[in-house]
Design an enzyme around this catalytic site. Sequence first.
Site, PDB file in Angstrom:
ATOM      1  N   GLY A 165      43.227 -13.621  45.964  1.00 31.94           N
ATOM      2  CA  GLY A 165      41.558 -14.011  45.347  1.00 31.94           C
ATOM      3  C   GLY A 165      41.411 -15.471  45.329  1.00 31.94           C
ATOM      4  N   ILE A 166      40.376 -15.816  44.404  1.00 32.98           N
ATOM      5  CA  ILE A 166      40.108 -17.345  44.285  1.00 32.98           C
ATOM      6  C   ILE A 166      40.736 -17.747  42.991  1.00 32.98           C
ATOM      7  CG2 ILE A 166      38.344 -16.757  42.658  1.00 32.98           C
ATOM      8  CD1 ILE A 166      36.615 -18.773  44.106  1.00 32.98           C
ATOM      9  N   GLY A 167      41.053 -19.072  43.004  1.00 30.80           N
ATOM     10  CA  GLY A 167      42.156 -19.682  41.814  1.00 30.80           C
ATOM     11  C   GLY A 167      43.285 -20.211  42.528  1.00 30.80           C
TER      12      GLY A 167
ATOM     13  N   GLU B 150      38.354 -10.023  50.542  1.00 33.22           N
ATOM     14  CA  GLU B 150      37.109 -10.928  50.740  1.00 33.22           C
ATOM     15  C   GLU B 150      37.035 -12.422  51.157  1.00 33.22           C
ATOM     16  OE1 GLU B 150      36.934  -9.812  46.334  1.00 33.22           O
ATOM     17  OE2 GLU B 150      35.700 -11.562  46.026  1.00 33.22           O
TER      18      GLU B 150
ATOM     19  N   GLY C  74      35.405  -9.814  43.669  1.00 33.61           N
ATOM     20  CA  GLY C  74      35.847  -8.451  43.941  1.00 33.61           C
ATOM     21  C   GLY C  74      37.209  -8.078  43.092  1.00 33.61           C
TER      22      GLY C  74
END
Length: 443
Positions: free
Chosen positions: A220-222, A243, A341
């Site tokens: 994921g993001i981060g 995603e 997501g």
Amino acid sequence: MVKDIHQLYKSKVKTIDEALQTLQSGDFIITSLGAAEPIPLLNELHRIKDYGIQGCDLTNCLPMGAYEFITNPAYKDTIRTTGWFYSPAMRQAHKNEIVSFAPQHLHTAFTKRMHARDGRRLVLLVGCTPMDHHGYVSLSLSTTYERDAIDKGAFVIAVANPNLPRTFGDTMVHVSELDVVVENTYDVPALAESLLNDKDKKIGEFIAELVEDEATIQLGIGGIPNAVAEALKVKKNLGIHTEMFTDGMMDLIKAGVVTNRKKTLYPGKSVATFALGSRKLYDFLDDNPSVLMKHGNWTNNPYVIGQNHKMTSINTTLEVDLFGQCASESIGPMQFSGTGGQSDTAVGAQVCPEGKSFIALYSTASVKYKEVERKTISKIVPMLKQGAAVSLSRNDVDYVVTEYGAVRLRGQAVTERVKRLISIAHPDFRDELRFEAKRNGIW
Ligand code: COA
């Protein structure tokens, strides 16, 4: 035939000012995600007010720019902006009461937002590559909901930029599906490469121990997920179904760790809905047939995700309570980012018989205090801050990982969760957490 395509293309080319004048009062506008957004057009969008256009609604997702229509209250009746995932400019505009947030899971974001459309004209503003000799442009760095908007008959204004990478899959759009093309060369927003610290490395190692060879991964993001990618370099035959496509994933492909050979869905291909990272990443994606861009409605559907071989999702959060509830998108009631997501991918990993999902976070955060000072707080807390949005429910949480270890919460009673979570909290906060757990009857 080729000549017709070029004539058709030419008939759609307009200047930015001409493009702005194709908008109408009351339009329901969607802009493409992150680095795929049509920056030169958005820089000028507020000027539709000069053409007497009023009362448009605009939805964006992780916008890269601090555009005038977002930051200047003088335009808030011309363009009412709503975000699915906030960026720093959107956070500030929210504080200034200019924009608002629409809570959504990524895989249903577009279809649900359509309920707010109320019969108005749907308009899509996108960035794209120049047209190829078959008459196609590529939506490049995102097809999260953009293809869905085109399929719903959106009026499409595209800014063609040769600096955008040409990606394949649901990003491919025929010139006949575009209404207006603005040609413009501009730099694509890129993220600076992040340097890993000792905490990142520890978290990466704890997760890498639990990720199996041949797993299909989502990162994921981060900051932390890129550190995890680094630690995964010891694995074999990983696959990607995600995603967000990141620099960390590119490195895993280049290192031969991701082969996608054992995947069940689209073996041989890395599947993603959007990409955000360095210029190096965009160059890697350009004309790269091994990366397949698929729309978010499919890619992030938990029942699709769950069909992958050993699906493993790795995301991060801002705060987790002793029940395992994760507040990943807001600090108290103040919206910070979005659900994206996070829940889709954790639930998807849960649907997969051999699936695992990880929430990785530092045990503490250094937060602003009395405007100028900073103080260290525990990110593992007895209760979430009042008003915090729960991005991942306690029913769906699986592994939680800090620099002090990894614990599994799936299927565990609350009493056991409390013990396990305190064991990975920062030592300075463990007594206080035990005391509060007892005082609040969570024990
Ligand atoms: N209380 C108050 N503030 C906190 C906090 C807490 N418990 N934890 C972190 N913060 C502050 C930090 O101090 C930092 O503030 P600063 O900018 O003033 O320094 C800020 O929040 C961001 O924290 P950081 O840890 O640097 O965040 P990040 O950039 O690594 O992003 C998320 C983390 C959780 C915001 C991000 O991963 C996210 O939005 N996740 C939800 C969506 C998602 O996971 N989608 C799935 C796939 S894309």
